[in-house]
Design a protein around this motif. Structure first.
Motif, PDB file in Angstrom:
ATOM      1  N   TYR A 182       0.840  -1.192   0.000  1.00  0.00           N
ATOM      2  CA  TYR A 182       0.000   0.000   0.000  1.00  0.00           C
ATOM      3  C   TYR A 182       0.875   1.242   0.000  1.00  0.00           C
ATOM      4  O   TYR A 182       1.733   1.408   0.857  1.00  0.00           O
ATOM      5  CB  TYR A 182      -0.915   0.038   1.224  1.00  0.00           C
ATOM      6  CG  TYR A 182      -1.783   1.268   1.298  1.00  0.00           C
ATOM      7  CD1 TYR A 182      -2.685   1.558   0.291  1.00  0.00           C
ATOM      8  CD2 TYR A 182      -1.695   2.129   2.375  1.00  0.00           C
ATOM      9  CE1 TYR A 182      -3.494   2.683   0.357  1.00  0.00           C
ATOM     10  CE2 TYR A 182      -2.506   3.266   2.457  1.00  0.00           C
ATOM     11  CZ  TYR A 182      -3.403   3.530   1.436  1.00  0.00           C
ATOM     12  OH  TYR A 182      -4.198   4.646   1.496  1.00  0.00           O
ATOM     13  N   ALA A 205      -0.380   5.126  -0.803  1.00  0.00           N
ATOM     14  CA  ALA A 205      -1.499   5.975  -1.219  1.00  0.00           C
ATOM     15  C   ALA A 205      -1.119   6.954  -2.325  1.00  0.00           C
ATOM     16  O   ALA A 205      -1.978   7.379  -3.089  1.00  0.00           O
ATOM     17  CB  ALA A 205      -2.056   6.735  -0.023  1.00  0.00           C
ATOM     18  N   SER A 239      -4.670   3.917  -4.760  1.00  0.00           N
ATOM     19  CA  SER A 239      -5.557   4.157  -3.620  1.00  0.00           C
ATOM     20  C   SER A 239      -6.081   2.894  -2.945  1.00  0.00           C
ATOM     21  O   SER A 239      -7.004   2.971  -2.139  1.00  0.00           O
ATOM     22  CB  SER A 239      -6.741   5.014  -4.069  1.00  0.00           C
ATOM     23  OG  SER A 239      -7.473   4.318  -5.060  1.00  0.00           O
ATOM     24  N   PHE A 277     -10.113  -1.384  -1.292  1.00  0.00           N
ATOM     25  CA  PHE A 277     -10.263   0.062  -1.209  1.00  0.00           C
ATOM     26  C   PHE A 277     -10.816   0.446   0.157  1.00  0.00           C
ATOM     27  O   PHE A 277     -11.527  -0.334   0.797  1.00  0.00           O
ATOM     28  CB  PHE A 277     -11.185   0.564  -2.325  1.00  0.00           C
ATOM     29  CG  PHE A 277     -10.609   0.378  -3.695  1.00  0.00           C
ATOM     30  CD1 PHE A 277      -9.843   1.378  -4.282  1.00  0.00           C
ATOM     31  CD2 PHE A 277     -10.813  -0.803  -4.395  1.00  0.00           C
ATOM     32  CE1 PHE A 277      -9.296   1.202  -5.548  1.00  0.00           C
ATOM     33  CE2 PHE A 277     -10.273  -0.989  -5.659  1.00  0.00           C
ATOM     34  CZ  PHE A 277      -9.511   0.018  -6.230  1.00  0.00           C
TER      35      PHE A 277
END
Length: 113
Positions: free
Chosen positions: A34, A36, A40, A56
């Protein structure tokens, strides 16, 4: 059209609650990625069935790479159990609880005006 084979199936699923992506990635950093700023969603790799789940924050999950409906059922069951451990708590509306919640959030105080 008798000579074909299924290479890849895509499934979409909603778990019914928001997910805390940072916690999910930290708890499963061997199989979860992950960032961002790049994408996303948490990219979570399941080994059996071999597939990739995009998780998500709003609770939507996209499952790619499966080849059968049975694999989709198995992947949904696994990823639902995994993300169920990382439910994003609802924000309190007001009072001391709201202040404590806001202070506990990652990067609290760094929001742009």
């Amino acid at each position: 059209f008798l000579d074909y084979c299924v290479i890849n199936m895509v499934a979409f699923y909603y778990v019914g609650h928001p997910i805390w992506l940072e916690e999910l990635q930290a708890a499963h950093n061997e199989v979860a990625i992950y960032d961002a700023q790049i994408f996303s969603a948490v990219r979570y790799r399941l080994m059996d069935p071999k597939c990739l789940c995009h998780v998500f924050a709003n609770g939507n999950i996209t499952i790619t790479g499966v080849k059968t409906a049975t694999d989709i059922d198995s992947a949904v069951a696994q990823i639902t159990a995994i993300v169920g451990e990382h439910v994003l708590p609802e924000a309190p509306k007001d009072g001391e609880e709201a202040d404590a919640y806001e202070a506990s959030r990652p990067l609290a105080g760094f929001e742009s005006a």
